[in-house]
Design a protein around this motif. Structure first.
Motif, short mmCIF file in Angstrom:
data_model
loop_
_atom_site.label_atom_id
_atom_site.label_comp_id
_atom_site.label_asym_id
_atom_site.label_seq_id
_atom_site.Cartn_x
_atom_site.Cartn_y
_atom_site.Cartn_z
N THR A 581 0.12 -1.17 0.44
CA THR A 581 -0.27 0.15 0.07
C THR A 581 0.84 1.09 0.27
O THR A 581 1.78 1.23 0.73
N THR A 582 0.15 2.14 -0.45
CA THR A 582 1.32 3.57 -1.05
C THR A 582 -0.07 4.61 -0.04
O THR A 582 -0.82 4.37 -0.77
N ARG A 583 0.98 5.61 0.21
CA ARG A 583 -0.24 6.88 0.24
C ARG A 583 0.20 8.17 0.44
O ARG A 583 1.76 8.07 1.37
N PRO A 584 0.24 9.06 0.67
CA PRO A 584 0.65 10.30 1.03
C PRO A 584 1.24 10.39 2.55
O PRO A 584 0.24 10.88 2.96
N VAL A 585 1.63 11.34 3.31
CA VAL A 585 2.10 11.84 4.38
C VAL A 585 2.43 12.93 4.88
O VAL A 585 3.51 13.50 3.59
#
Length: 690
Positions: A581-585
């Motif tokens: 899973t990848t996501r901006p933070v």
């Protein structure tokens, strides 16, 4: 120059501190420069050479002390010896069961008499004063932020317990009898006072912080009044002031002797740490002057105490309490001089102006004392408090009644037929301490109560402001300094905020064998969680001085997540996600999360840099290349780091880390990243693989 001894002591202590911090080769040209400066000033203005002469004497004594006392002790490093050891009073529970950690005094080494203090992380024992023989491996102290503090207490070696333990009769030294007395009195306070409040009273009255609640310590620290929990000159003066009735009283001089005896007993009772010893010497000097009807001078007495402590141990000025107390005295002296100037100016003014001067005096004292101690706090990486002045004005006056009621409670509890008075005293003291704690927590909850300032930049800005003050003072234009300093401060704050924008700080927090990783950017935090309740408590304490808000995200990396109450805006359990899973933070950062069976991996992308945090041995089809791997429990072929940051002294994977740069830090090491630019290591030293 007035207060010649005061300026001499200031130069003496400052030179010892500089010699302890700076490399030895730097001290040689510094000493030559001081000699040249002293000779130049002696010809022109002899009084101006006094602090320079004090600095020269401080450097000379530091050299003598190092050669005569410290060097023979450090010569024992690298040896394995059989010693007779005495457990000192600072020992507390170690991580292992039935073990202690703290300072040991070696009274015999391989059959020869000795008097050497060593720091030991784990050794058999139950309480202070125990004696035993055992085998130890002696090494030099690690070069970390605790080294100078330990040297200020006379500890120059580290010892590792190797076995061959044999108990002996307990030590009969008076300091252990006083230590046991202090423990009994502390237990009495705990018996009569509610939880949390008993720890506050024990800390303020008996210098016993063993029962002090973490949340209470954090509240006092955030509110800028943590000095109230450490016995200092304030506490000594308040306690000995109970026996002062003015010079016109009939038994005035015998009472001075009684106050001196009480102060000396109190010093011995608290174990005579450096900060308390400084305050005790200052008080005793003031009492001697009072006995002969001589006016006391706080700066001169403090400098005299600095010289005595520096002669006893040339590393004494490295103690944090010593530095804070000395700087606070300087701030109080400046405030007193300012108050005298204001009173002279208001002499012919209306009564309203005189009343305004009286109201302004305590405020000025609190402000200038806080400003004087600010460089020390920043230099030691501690947070500053913007509500410290307000909180000091609200609660300092409450300390003396709390100490008086504590003494009354101890006295009454020792007499069985005074049980009713004891209960009443305990009730009043509990209500008083509850009010004090409520005020402290209200101040700590205010916005911007605690701010973490960038260390190097803040010290540079303070140095510029100090240089400007000296220039304006020599030009006799001090009135113009305030607007100039205000303008420079505004510019420095604006420039600092701009420079810190988008900077990412990453630190290891918690247990050394399995720490959490905390990433902070623009006041928001992401926590990569591993471990248990103690790790989460360490994370909360760490964030208290850096990000007053809850973490924006908690990434739970545990293979078997147990029920825990996380205070965070969002919680992600990697074990429940897909394989990838990848996501901006945060602001412009990326977070890649990998999951495989019972192993989890989080990779934080900061520009072109990638920082990995894992739990378990991950198995992937293609290995993940990262710049830094944070404190792995095991090394996996699926993660290929350029560098490994860790806190465990001897991790199991150390032999398998070939080809990686190893960075070790004992306490909250980390790195600072500027996206797209630099990466700077903090509190982490490079380790060579043997």
């Amino acid at each position: 120059m007035k207060r010649k001894l005061g300026w001499f002591g200031l130069g003496f202590a400052g030179a010892e501190l500089a010699a302890a911090i700076l490399p030895p080769l730097v001290c040689v040209p510094a000493a030559a420069f001081l000699v040249w400066l002293a000779l130049l000033w002696i010809k022109r203005r002899r009084d101006s050479a006094i602090p320079v002469l004090g600095a020269l004497c401080g450097l000379a004594w530091f050299l003598v002390f190092t050669l005569v006392w410290v060097r023979p002790v450090k010569a024992l490093a690298g040896q394995t010896v059989t010693c007779t050891a005495v457990v000192e009073t600072d020992a507390d529970a170690s991580y292992s069961e039935s073990r202690l950690r703290g300072t040991l005094r070696l009274t015999e080494i391989d059959g020869r008499a000795a008097n050497v203090k060593v720091q030991c992380a784990s050794f058999p024992g139950e309480s202070a004063g125990e004696r035993f023989t055992a085998k130890f491996a002696l090494t030099e102290l690690p070069d970390n932020k605790y080294r100078l503090s330990r040297q200020s207490k006379g500890v120059y070696l580290q010892a590792e317990y190797l076995g061959s333990y044999h108990p002996l009769d307990a030590s009969r030294a008076p300091r252990f009898a006083l230590y046991r007395l202090r423990q009994r009195w502390s237990a009495t306070l705990r018996r009569w006072l509610p939880r949390q409040l008993d720890g506050i009273e024990s800390a303020m009255l008996l210098a016993d912080k063993s029962r002090l609640d973490d949340s209470v310590q954090q509240a006092f620290r955030t509110a800028g009044v943590s000095h109230l929990l450490a016995v200092s000159g304030l506490h000594l003066a308040l306690l000995c002031g109970l026996l002062g009735f003015g010079r016109k009283w009939k038994f005035y001089k015998p009472l001075i002797l009684l106050r001196a005896a009480a102060a000396l007993f109190y010093l011995l009772l608290t174990g005579m740490p450096v900060s308390v010893s400084r305050a005790g010497i200052v008080l005793l000097v003031a009492l001697v002057g009072d006995f002969f009807l001589l006016p006391p001078d706080l700066l001169t007495s403090t400098s005299f105490a600095a010289i005595l402590l520096g002669l006893q141990n040339a590393y004494a000025p490295c103690d944090l309490g010593f530095q804070l107390s000395f700087c606070a005295v300087l701030g109080v002296q400046v405030a007193a001089a300012l108050a005298r100037t204001e009173q002279r100016a208001a002499h012919d003014k209306p009564a309203a102006a005189k009343a305004l001067c009286q109201v302004a005096e305590p405020v000025q004292t609190a402000v200038l004392a806080s400003l004087a101690t600010l460089p020390v706090l920043v230099a030691h990486g501690m947070a500053a408090s913007l509500v410290g002045v307000l909180c000091n004005l609200l609660v300092v006056w409450m300390v003396q009644p709390a100490l008086q009621l504590g003494i009354l409670l101890l006295v009454c509890s020792a007499v069985p037929f005074l049980a009713a008075i004891t209960n009443l005293t305990a009730l009043v003291l509990s209500l008083w301490l509850k009010g004090l704690l409520w005020l402290v927590r209200c101040c700590a909850a205010l916005p911007f109560a605690s701010i973490c300032l960038p260390q190097r930049y803040t010290l540079f800005a303070l140095a510029v402001l100090g240089a400007l003050a000296v220039c304006f003072w020599y030009a006799r234009r001090l009135r113009l300094y305030l607007p100039a300093a205000a303008l420079c401060t505004v510019l420095a704050v604006g420039l600092g905020v701009w420079m810190q924008r988008d900077v990412v700080q990453i630190n290891l927090v918690g247990a050394s064998n399995n720490p959490c990783v905390v990433s902070v950017q623009n006041g928001q935090a992401v926590v990569f969680f591993r471990g248990g309740e103690s790790n989460w408590s360490a994370v909360q304490n760490y964030l208290a001085g850096r990000s007053r808000q809850e973490p924006a995200l908690v990434v739970d990396l545990r293979a078997k997540p147990t029920q825990m109450e996380f205070s965070a805006a969002e919680i992600v359990t990697v074990q429940e996600l897909a394989d990838f899973t990848t996501r901006p933070v945060l602001d412009g950062l990326t977070l890649d999360l990998y999951h495989n069976k019972s192993a989890n991996l989080a990779v934080l992308g900061v520009g072109e840099r990638h920082i990995a945090v894992g739990a378990g041995r991950l198995e992937l089809a293609e290995p993940v290349r990262v710049d830094v791997l944070c404190a792995p429990g095991t090394l996996s072929d699926s993660v290929r780091p350029d560098a490994i940051l860790y806190t465990a002294a001897a991790p199991r994977w150390l032999d398998d880390a070939a080809g990686c740069t190893l960075r070790y830090g004992e306490d909250t090491p980390g790195l600072t990243l500027r996206p797209g630019r630099s990466m700077i290591w903090e509190e982490a030293q490079t380790i060579a693989v043997q």
